[in-house]
Design a protein around this motif. Structure first.
Motif, PDB file in Angstrom:
ATOM      1  N   PRO A   1       0.829  -1.211   0.000  1.00 20.05           N
ATOM      2  CA  PRO A   1       0.000   0.000   0.000  1.00 20.05           C
ATOM      3  C   PRO A   1       0.867   1.266   0.000  1.00 20.05           C
ATOM      4  N   ALA A   2       0.341   2.330  -0.618  1.00 25.14           N
ATOM      5  CA  ALA A   2       1.087   3.588  -0.748  1.00 25.14           C
ATOM      6  C   ALA A   2       1.555   4.100   0.612  1.00 25.14           C
ATOM      7  N   LYS A   3       0.730   3.869   1.634  1.00 28.52           N
ATOM      8  CA  LYS A   3       1.099   4.394   2.958  1.00 28.52           C
ATOM      9  C   LYS A   3       2.378   3.719   3.483  1.00 28.52           C
TER      10      LYS A   3
ATOM     11  N   ALA B   1       5.256   5.347   1.671  1.00 27.10           N
ATOM     12  CA  ALA B   1       5.454   6.694   2.224  1.00 27.10           C
ATOM     13  C   ALA B   1       6.182   6.625   3.568  1.00 27.10           C
ATOM     14  N   LYS B   2       5.765   5.697   4.408  1.00 28.39           N
ATOM     15  CA  LYS B   2       6.385   5.604   5.738  1.00 28.39           C
ATOM     16  C   LYS B   2       7.871   5.256   5.619  1.00 28.39           C
TER      17      LYS B   2
ATOM     18  N   ARG C   1       9.873   5.711   3.053  1.00 26.36           N
ATOM     19  CA  ARG C   1      10.623   6.845   2.494  1.00 26.36           C
ATOM     20  C   ARG C   1      10.858   7.902   3.565  1.00 26.36           C
ATOM     21  N   LEU C   2       9.797   8.220   4.311  1.00 30.30           N
ATOM     22  CA  LEU C   2       9.927   9.266   5.334  1.00 30.30           C
ATOM     23  C   LEU C   2      10.944   8.880   6.412  1.00 30.30           C
ATOM     24  N   GLN C   3      10.915   7.621   6.821  1.00 29.24           N
ATOM     25  CA  GLN C   3      11.863   7.206   7.860  1.00 29.24           C
ATOM     26  C   GLN C   3      13.301   7.420   7.399  1.00 29.24           C
TER      27      GLN C   3
ATOM     28  N   ILE D   1      14.282   9.554   4.873  1.00 31.15           N
ATOM     29  CA  ILE D   1      14.505  11.000   4.670  1.00 31.15           C
ATOM     30  C   ILE D   1      14.812  11.687   5.999  1.00 31.15           C
ATOM     31  N   LEU D   2      14.031  11.350   7.016  1.00 32.23           N
ATOM     32  CA  LEU D   2      14.202  12.040   8.306  1.00 32.23           C
ATOM     33  C   LEU D   2      15.530  11.678   8.976  1.00 32.23           C
TER      34      LEU D   2
ATOM     35  N   ASP E   1      17.816  14.002   7.225  1.00 29.08           N
ATOM     36  CA  ASP E   1      17.511  15.385   7.626  1.00 29.08           C
ATOM     37  C   ASP E   1      18.029  15.663   9.034  1.00 29.08           C
ATOM     38  N   ARG E   2      17.745  14.720   9.960  1.00 28.78           N
ATOM     39  CA  ARG E   2      18.127  14.935  11.363  1.00 28.78           C
ATOM     40  C   ARG E   2      19.640  14.990  11.511  1.00 28.78           C
TER      41      ARG E   2
END
Ligand SMILES: Nc1ncnc2c1ncn2[C@@H]1O[C@H](COP(=O)(O)OP(=O)(O)O)[C@@H](O)[C@H]1O
Ligand SMILES: [Mg+2]
Lengths: 265, 85
Positions: free
Chosen positions: B15-17, B20-21, B23-25, B27-28, B31-32
């Motif tokens: 699922p797309a979610k 997304a999760k 990728r975000l994990q 990316i962050l 970023d951090r």
């Protein structure tokens, strides 16, 4: 009260800061608390619109900073909700017209006269954001369950930490239960796994929101508003009440998959 | 969209979610740590090149990753194993 001065911020624009500020402030005033909402989005004033108060503004926050009037004189009394006041942003000045120490001073002057002071932050992570956050003892980060918004929220959390502020609380706004059920949108657990903050509320997508804003009437005034209901609950939680938070989750059933497969969605 | 694509969409793809999760994990994490997304790969490549001239190092076992750090934004940890025997 530790949660007296509350800044609502987000990093990304358009995620619902002003909507959350206006509604939670209204909900608390409806319960009898004395509340002021400060629009710190200098140059892009719009908290007045959400509250329907744009025609009643005489002075704004920059007049206060310039010493033209004391803060109390610049407050606009809400037309419906007793105990609710707005300190409008200036529409023509830029963000540097109000410095962190200016806002700290204004908040100190209002502190004893109010139960709650809300500060609606501008988008971004520059000067205007820092000004809005500086006087706050509680910070609320609003994020949509969407990539860019969550990434920006994380930046804001890092900056608050660097400013030695308490860790922000999270409000997830515009969660669409249908998209979540289908697995198309991040659900509450996903967002919490990524951001790892204390959750203050989950406001669903409400198709009537645009009409409430067009009329200048906050959603919390309407019993039937699904967003309004959760926004009222956020106010209750700020008062320390233990109101359960709705946790819409991904639960696509076999039947849903079949429906998707045969294109009946 | 053909039926087979729909079949794949409904039963095959995550699922797309979830995408997304994940990728975000990632990316962050970057970023951090204040690092561009390709930083770790680039650092690894440079280190491997520098280590080539040391015969006692097992370059295939070089391990590099970002961790959290108390004193700085982030920390890149590099493990350089010595060859057995
Ligand atoms: N829960 C919601 N459901 C539907 N629309 C919303 C919701 N919250 C906010 N919006 C819409 O999003 C837009 C931006 O909201 P706003 O509060 O002005 O964001 P910000 O202050 O963060 O820039 C508004 O047009 C508003 O109607
Ligand atoms: Mg706004």
């Amino acid at each position: 009260m530790a949660d007296k001065v509350i800044c609502i911020t987000s990093g990304k624009g358009g995620v619902g800061k002003s909507t959350v500020t206006a509604n939670v402030a209204t909900a608390l005033a409806m319960k009898g608390y004395k509340v002021v909402a400060i629009d710190a989005d200098i140059g892009l004033r719009n908290l007045d619109l959400v509250l329907g108060l744009e025609n009643r503004i005489v002075y704004d926050i920059v007049h206060v900073v310039e010493g033209v009037v004391p803060p109390e004189k610049a407050l606009v009394k809400d037309k419906r909700t007793k105990n609710l006041y707005l300190l409008p942003a200036a529409q023509t000045k830029d963000k540097s017209a109000v410095k962190p120490e200016d806002l700290v001073k204004i908040v100190e002057e209002l502190r004893d006269k109010f139960d709650f002071i809300f500060i609606d932050s501008p988008a971004g992570i520059e000067e205007g954001f820092k000004t809005a956050v500086t006087p706050a003892d509680t910070i609320i980060v609003v994020a949509n369950p969407e990539m860019a918004s969550i990434r920006d929220a994380d930046r804001v959390v890092g900056l608050c930490e660097a400013m030695q502020k308490p860790e922000p609380k999270l409000v997830i706004n515009r969660l669409d239960p249908k998209k979540v059920a289908r697995g198309d949108m991040l659900d509450v657990e996903d967002v919490l796994q990524v951001l790892n903050l204390d959750l203050l509320g989950v406001v669903p997508e409400d198709k009537n929101m645009v009409s409430y804003i067009n009329r200048g009437e906050p959603a919390v005034l309407f019993e039937e508003s699904i967003a309004g209901k959760e926004l009222r609950n956020i106010a209750e939680r700020l008062l320390g009440k233990d109101v359960p938070i709705p946790r819409w989750t991904y639960s696509e059933s076999f039947l849903d998959k079949l429906k998707k497969l045969f294109g009946s969605e | 969209m053909g039926f087979m694509d729909k079949l794949k969409g409904a039963f095959g793809k995550p699922p797309a979610k979830e995408v997304a999760k994940k990728r975000l994990q990632l990316i962050l994490k970057y970023d951090r740590a204040g690092l561009p997304p390709n930083a770790v790969e680039a650092v690894k490549e440079a280190i491997l090149k520098a280590l080539e001239e040391f015969p006692f190092i097992d370059t295939s076992g070089v391990n590099i990753h970002i961790t959290e750090s108390e004193n700085t934004k982030g920390k890149i940890e590099i493990e350089v194993p010595v060859k057995n025997g």
